[in-house]
Design an enzyme around this catalytic site. Sequence first.
Site, mmCIF file in Angstrom:
data_model
loop_
_atom_site.group_PDB
_atom_site.id
_atom_site.type_symbol
_atom_site.label_atom_id
_atom_site.label_comp_id
_atom_site.label_asym_id
_atom_site.label_seq_id
_atom_site.Cartn_x
_atom_site.Cartn_y
_atom_site.Cartn_z
ATOM 1 N N ARG A 114 -38.045 -84.089 100.651
ATOM 2 C CA ARG A 114 -38.741 -83.414 101.753
ATOM 3 C C ARG A 114 -37.786 -82.754 102.745
ATOM 4 O O ARG A 114 -38.154 -82.470 103.885
ATOM 5 C CB ARG A 114 -39.686 -84.378 102.487
ATOM 6 C CG ARG A 114 -40.807 -84.932 101.611
ATOM 7 C CD ARG A 114 -41.803 -85.741 102.429
ATOM 8 N NE ARG A 114 -42.886 -86.227 101.597
ATOM 9 C CZ ARG A 114 -42.878 -87.385 100.951
ATOM 10 N NH1 ARG A 114 -41.824 -88.182 101.063
ATOM 11 N NH2 ARG A 114 -43.904 -87.753 100.227
ATOM 12 N N LYS A 136 -35.654 -68.057 105.383
ATOM 13 C CA LYS A 136 -36.446 -67.832 104.176
ATOM 14 C C LYS A 136 -35.687 -68.330 102.950
ATOM 15 O O LYS A 136 -34.524 -67.977 102.745
ATOM 16 C CB LYS A 136 -36.770 -66.353 103.997
ATOM 17 C CG LYS A 136 -37.905 -65.839 104.843
ATOM 18 C CD LYS A 136 -38.219 -64.400 104.442
ATOM 19 C CE LYS A 136 -39.425 -63.868 105.176
ATOM 20 N NZ LYS A 136 -39.752 -62.494 104.760
ATOM 21 N N GLU A 178 -28.810 -53.044 103.644
ATOM 22 C CA GLU A 178 -29.591 -53.887 104.557
ATOM 23 C C GLU A 178 -29.233 -53.598 106.015
ATOM 24 O O GLU A 178 -30.094 -53.634 106.883
ATOM 25 C CB GLU A 178 -29.385 -55.364 104.228
ATOM 26 C CG GLU A 178 -30.023 -55.819 102.924
ATOM 27 C CD GLU A 178 -31.539 -55.950 103.010
ATOM 28 O OE1 GLU A 178 -32.105 -55.822 104.111
ATOM 29 O OE2 GLU A 178 -32.165 -56.197 101.956
ATOM 30 N N LYS A 219 -31.557 -58.966 113.471
ATOM 31 C CA LYS A 219 -32.382 -59.939 112.758
ATOM 32 C C LYS A 219 -32.650 -61.168 113.613
ATOM 33 O O LYS A 219 -33.761 -61.715 113.598
ATOM 34 C CB LYS A 219 -31.729 -60.349 111.445
ATOM 35 C CG LYS A 219 -32.635 -61.268 110.632
ATOM 36 C CD LYS A 219 -32.267 -61.336 109.178
ATOM 37 C CE LYS A 219 -33.313 -62.148 108.413
ATOM 38 N NZ LYS A 219 -33.008 -62.243 106.971
ATOM 39 N N GLU A 229 -43.103 -64.821 110.106
ATOM 40 C CA GLU A 229 -43.576 -63.512 109.637
ATOM 41 C C GLU A 229 -45.076 -63.313 109.848
ATOM 42 O O GLU A 229 -45.814 -62.927 108.949
ATOM 43 C CB GLU A 229 -43.227 -63.311 108.155
ATOM 44 C CG GLU A 229 -43.246 -61.858 107.730
ATOM 45 C CD GLU A 229 -42.751 -61.635 106.312
ATOM 46 O OE1 GLU A 229 -43.255 -60.732 105.656
ATOM 47 O OE2 GLU A 229 -41.851 -62.368 105.883
ATOM 48 N N ARG A 233 -41.823 -59.868 112.713
ATOM 49 C CA ARG A 233 -40.843 -60.085 111.637
ATOM 50 C C ARG A 233 -41.101 -59.191 110.431
ATOM 51 O O ARG A 233 -40.194 -58.939 109.630
ATOM 52 C CB ARG A 233 -40.836 -61.557 111.221
ATOM 53 C CG ARG A 233 -39.770 -61.876 110.168
ATOM 54 C CD ARG A 233 -39.547 -63.355 110.039
ATOM 55 N NE ARG A 233 -38.569 -63.643 108.996
ATOM 56 C CZ ARG A 233 -37.909 -64.790 108.904
ATOM 57 N NH1 ARG A 233 -38.113 -65.740 109.794
ATOM 58 N NH2 ARG A 233 -37.045 -64.989 107.930
ATOM 59 N N ASN A 237 -39.252 -56.025 106.561
ATOM 60 C CA ASN A 237 -39.687 -55.620 105.219
ATOM 61 C C ASN A 237 -39.549 -54.115 104.990
ATOM 62 O O ASN A 237 -39.923 -53.625 103.917
ATOM 63 C CB ASN A 237 -41.150 -56.027 105.003
ATOM 64 C CG ASN A 237 -41.317 -57.528 104.920
ATOM 65 O OD1 ASN A 237 -40.437 -58.234 104.448
ATOM 66 N ND2 ASN A 237 -42.448 -58.027 105.412
ATOM 67 N N HIS A 240 -38.803 -52.706 101.555
ATOM 68 C CA HIS A 240 -38.970 -53.754 100.560
ATOM 69 C C HIS A 240 -40.269 -53.649 99.766
ATOM 70 O O HIS A 240 -40.348 -54.174 98.659
ATOM 71 C CB HIS A 240 -38.906 -55.132 101.235
ATOM 72 C CG HIS A 240 -37.512 -55.539 101.616
ATOM 73 N ND1 HIS A 240 -36.782 -54.842 102.552
ATOM 74 C CD2 HIS A 240 -36.713 -56.548 101.186
ATOM 75 C CE1 HIS A 240 -35.588 -55.422 102.682
ATOM 76 N NE2 HIS A 240 -35.528 -56.443 101.867
ATOM 77 N N HIS A 244 -39.019 -53.898 96.210
ATOM 78 C CA HIS A 244 -39.233 -55.072 95.359
ATOM 79 C C HIS A 244 -39.861 -54.679 94.027
ATOM 80 O O HIS A 244 -39.522 -55.237 92.973
ATOM 81 C CB HIS A 244 -40.125 -56.084 96.078
ATOM 82 C CG HIS A 244 -39.371 -56.993 96.992
ATOM 83 N ND1 HIS A 244 -40.002 -57.869 97.850
ATOM 84 C CD2 HIS A 244 -38.045 -57.171 97.188
ATOM 85 C CE1 HIS A 244 -39.093 -58.537 98.534
ATOM 86 N NE2 HIS A 244 -37.899 -58.129 98.151
ATOM 87 N N HIS A 256 -30.369 -55.492 94.500
ATOM 88 C CA HIS A 256 -31.408 -55.577 95.525
ATOM 89 C C HIS A 256 -31.220 -54.503 96.598
ATOM 90 O O HIS A 256 -32.171 -53.801 96.968
ATOM 91 C CB HIS A 256 -31.393 -56.965 96.166
ATOM 92 C CG HIS A 256 -32.330 -57.112 97.325
ATOM 93 N ND1 HIS A 256 -33.700 -57.145 97.187
ATOM 94 C CD2 HIS A 256 -32.087 -57.190 98.657
ATOM 95 C CE1 HIS A 256 -34.265 -57.257 98.377
ATOM 96 N NE2 HIS A 256 -33.316 -57.289 99.283
#
Length: 342
Positions: A114, A136, A178, A219, A229, A233, A237, A240, A244, A256
């Site tokens: 956990r 993330k 990025e 960021k 998000e 936030r 993206n 993306h 993606h 990427h």
Amino acid sequence: MILRVKTKTGEYEVTVRRGALCANDAFKIPRGGKTLIVTDDGVPESYVKTVSAHFDLPVPVVLPQGERSKNTDNYLLLLRTMTERGFTRHDRAVAVGGGVVGDLCGFAAATYMRGIAFYNVPTTFLSQVDSSIGGKTAIDFCGVKNIVGAFYPPAAVIIDPDVLKTLSARQLHAGVAESIKMSVTSDKELFSLLEESALSPEIFDKNAEEIIVKSLRVKQAVVESDPEEKGLRKVLNFGHTAGHAIESEYDGKLLHGECVALGMLPFASPKIRSRLSALLSRYNLPVRVSFSPEKMAALISHDKKAEGSDDTIFTVYAEDIGKFSFRKASVSEIVRACKEVL
């Protein structure tokens, strides 16, 4: 330079310093107990040995380089390794590598018992300016990128710009995409700095630390305001949604950052598109690509940014350098925009 990123449960330090990998006063991670060190075969062995030397009981796991390693088999491998080695909640996992390693290691740390302490030592420009902070973690599943994951902030991040010297030009430029992304939506001064830094490798190296810090500050401001998000936030993206889908269709043939570069152009206003395209080209990033509209539509429909029961997608549109807006678009509208621009 030390940035302190606030989270719901406290804060963590991001150290940005040349030579930090070797400096005991900069490498602030507890050394006792067991330490899982996750890396890939594209990371220089000397970096892994340097990091391992900071710990009493390092347990290194070396994975194949590339997005394909971010899968359930390797996720279970990390869990199995920690279980068989008797890791407890007092032990830790350290990612030494790029975004794939960080995402995978972070997700394993988030779910083992956990949650155990997770530390990130990013060694690519892309991971240093983007995925190293924000919390993330994820793996790819059923051909869909990052569809299984968790929000799990690191205990600390250590960024050493000196490690960038061993990157190939292609990997370095993919990471720069990025930074360009964040500058287009949020920091016109960073965009100008990136334009200046594209003049020569020497100028880029001189400015690298400043570019990293400026990108991280963008960021940091976003993730502190919206850690999960639910609003602001989503600006991260930018590039993306289509990126993606292109990345999934090309299945590792494009990096990427290269896909993010392509994905920005359909969502940049005509006013700035030529300037953006010129900057991407100066970093040898692609501005044209062939793709299957049918595959793109199917992949975008599965994207985690889809909302509601229809095909509406939440997108980020750059109106000017440093200025953005949130818009909704149908899958068919997005595919049409990509066909027109790419």
